[in-house]
Structures are given as C-alpha cells and as structure tokens.
Design a protein around this motif. Structure first.
Motif, PDB file in Angstrom:
ATOM      1  N   LEU A 199     -65.648 -43.991-120.236  1.00  0.00           N
ATOM      2  CA  LEU A 199     -64.530 -43.059-120.191  1.00  0.00           C
ATOM      3  C   LEU A 199     -63.264 -43.786-120.600  1.00  0.00           C
ATOM      4  O   LEU A 199     -62.724 -44.583-119.866  1.00  0.00           O
ATOM      5  N   LEU A 200     -62.803 -43.513-121.853  1.00  0.00           N
ATOM      6  CA  LEU A 200     -61.641 -44.188-122.403  1.00  0.00           C
ATOM      7  C   LEU A 200     -61.807 -45.696-122.259  1.00  0.00           C
ATOM      8  O   LEU A 200     -62.757 -46.259-122.773  1.00  0.00           O
ATOM      9  N   ASP A 201     -60.909 -46.410-121.532  1.00  0.00           N
ATOM     10  CA  ASP A 201     -61.069 -47.838-121.308  1.00  0.00           C
ATOM     11  C   ASP A 201     -61.626 -48.083-119.914  1.00  0.00           C
ATOM     12  O   ASP A 201     -61.329 -49.081-119.271  1.00  0.00           O
ATOM     13  N   CYS A 202     -62.426 -47.154-119.434  1.00  0.00           N
ATOM     14  CA  CYS A 202     -62.995 -47.231-118.093  1.00  0.00           C
ATOM     15  C   CYS A 202     -64.507 -47.076-118.159  1.00  0.00           C
ATOM     16  O   CYS A 202     -65.062 -46.606-119.147  1.00  0.00           O
ATOM     17  N   LEU A 203     -65.152 -47.451-117.071  1.00  0.00           N
ATOM     18  CA  LEU A 203     -66.597 -47.316-116.929  1.00  0.00           C
ATOM     19  C   LEU A 203     -66.874 -46.578-115.636  1.00  0.00           C
ATOM     20  O   LEU A 203     -66.400 -46.990-114.565  1.00  0.00           O
TER      21      LEU A 203
ATOM     22  N   ILE B 244     -65.263 -45.299-110.647  1.00  0.00           N
ATOM     23  CA  ILE B 244     -64.701 -45.571-111.972  1.00  0.00           C
ATOM     24  C   ILE B 244     -63.938 -46.883-111.930  1.00  0.00           C
ATOM     25  O   ILE B 244     -63.033 -47.065-111.106  1.00  0.00           O
ATOM     26  N   HIS B 245     -64.317 -47.802-112.798  1.00  0.00           N
ATOM     27  CA  HIS B 245     -63.649 -49.096-112.936  1.00  0.00           C
ATOM     28  C   HIS B 245     -62.889 -49.102-114.259  1.00  0.00           C
ATOM     29  O   HIS B 245     -63.401 -48.652-115.281  1.00  0.00           O
TER      30      HIS B 245
ATOM     31  N   ASN C  96     -53.945 -56.663-118.320  1.00  0.00           N
ATOM     32  CA  ASN C  96     -54.395 -58.019-118.617  1.00  0.00           C
ATOM     33  C   ASN C  96     -55.890 -58.083-118.896  1.00  0.00           C
ATOM     34  O   ASN C  96     -56.481 -59.159-118.901  1.00  0.00           O
ATOM     35  N   SER C  97     -56.496 -56.898-119.119  1.00  0.00           N
ATOM     36  CA  SER C  97     -57.931 -56.786-119.412  1.00  0.00           C
ATOM     37  C   SER C  97     -58.803 -57.268-118.258  1.00  0.00           C
ATOM     38  O   SER C  97     -59.931 -57.715-118.466  1.00  0.00           O
TER      39      SER C  97
END
Length: 219
Positions: free
Chosen positions: A3-7, A18-19, A24-25
């Motif tokens: 999901l976008l920049d999430c898992l 959801i992580h 800072n990545s």
C-alpha cells in the motif's frame, strides 16, 4: 499486500497491521485495524489532505477506513457471495464494483460523493448468466485523455466474453464490449506505456500475455 510506501499484513485473521517507511526510510508500525479474514485490500488516495481510503473485503462485507496517520472507520456494506471488488474515483464520485460468485453471478456497482461523508449506495446491477467457477479479474480503467471511466471484467474461459462497461453520465455504466476472440485470462492489469495516449489492458494466462488497446469513436 503493498500500500503506497507501506506494507499491510494480516495477523492471525484478527487484525490488519500496516507498517510504513518514515522520512529516513526506517520501518515503523503506523496503524492497526481490527478485522476478520481478508480476501482483498484496496487503497485510493484523496485529492486533498484527507489521506487515503482503505477498502477491506471480508466475508460478505466491505469495510471502509480513512487513513491519515491514524485509522477512522467510515462505513460497512453487507454483501452476499462477494468474491472481488474494484474501486475508482471519477468526477467527485467514488465507485465500488463488486463481483459476486455463483449461483447469483453478477456485478454490483455502488456510488458515493466523497466530498461529503462516505455513504455508498447501490446504483446498478449487471446479472451474468455464467456459472464458471474459475477466477476472474475485475478492474476500473481511467482514460485520462478522453476522461472516460471503464469497468473491465476478464473472461475466465474462451467461451466467455471480455466485458467492458463505460460510464455514461446519467445513464450510468453501459456495456460497450461483450464479445471477444481472446482466450481465457486469469489476470487483468492496466499498463501505461510511454508514448501511448491510453493505457493498455494486459490479459494473462498460462500461455502468454495479450494486450488490448481501447479505441473510441465519438459520434
């Protein structure tokens, strides 16, 4: 599920965790949504700062959550024999398409004005006289140049047609394609190729990938 920049991960069929990556990545947990076993998760970003809409397909229900750093429950739809959903945003409206399983195979379309509080209501039902059990794929396709919204349903067998419905304003969605010489497809995706005006439909099965280009003539 990405999901976008999430898992998003299903945890013991009790909750969705959801992580996300921070600036800072670094991976950190952002949100936990209590839910049962999920069949499908879709996300749709809003135009403003209201975050992202999450659609969670469970056992005969679709739950909608708004996520903007934290989760907020929006609506629950009770469904029957729902096996797949598709979600799209078009002309200040949200559209939800639901594919139901045999024996009452069909496509149910819901609509909500996302500028107000979320309230999906049934708009149209397309009955499908088909009892094929093979998996099919349901997807919205937006043609940005012509501003058309299409709803596509792949054909699971060569005897089934590839079905395409076009949104036509007050008429709602109307079927514009119901015949096809294409072989059965287990997966349908949209591809936006460089230099092409419209996205392509990619239909895939065990024998290969078939590309279909939409072409419209204005009368």
């Amino acid at each position: 599920m990405q999901l976008l920049d999430c898992l998003a991960l299903q945890k013991e069929s009790k909750e969705l965790v959801i992580h996300c990556l921070d600036k800072n990545s670094n991976v950190k947990q952002q949100i936990v949504i209590p839910t049962g076993h999920l069949k499908q998760l879709l996300s749709l970003a809003f135009d403003d700062d209201n975050g992202t809409l999450l659609a969670l397909l469970g056992h005969n229900t679709v739950e909608f959550w708004q996520w903007n750093g934290s989760s907020e429950f929006q609506q629950r739809l009770q469904l029957v024999q729902a096996e797949q959903i598709a979600l799209a945003k078009h002309e200040n409206q949200l559209y939800l398409a639901v594919l139901t399983a045999p024996p009452a195979t069909g496509v149910h379309i819901y609509r909500s004005d996302y500028r107000k509080s979320l309230d999906f209501q049934i708009e149209q039902v397309f009955d499908l006289d088909e009892a094929v059990q093979e998996s099919r794929h349901l997807s919205f396709v937006q043609l940005h140049r012509s501003k058309d919204l299409l709803l596509c349903l792949s054909n699971a067998t060569p005897t089934q047609p590839l079905r395409i419905y076009q949104y036509q304003g007050v008429k709602g969605f109307q079927q514009i394609l119901g015949d096809s010489t294409l072989p059965g497809a287990r997966l349908l995706k949209t591809l936006q190729m460089p230099g092409m005006r419209h996205p392509l439909l990619a239909l895939a099965n065990g024998d290969g990938v078939y590309l279909v280009a939409p072409k419209f003539t204005r009368l």
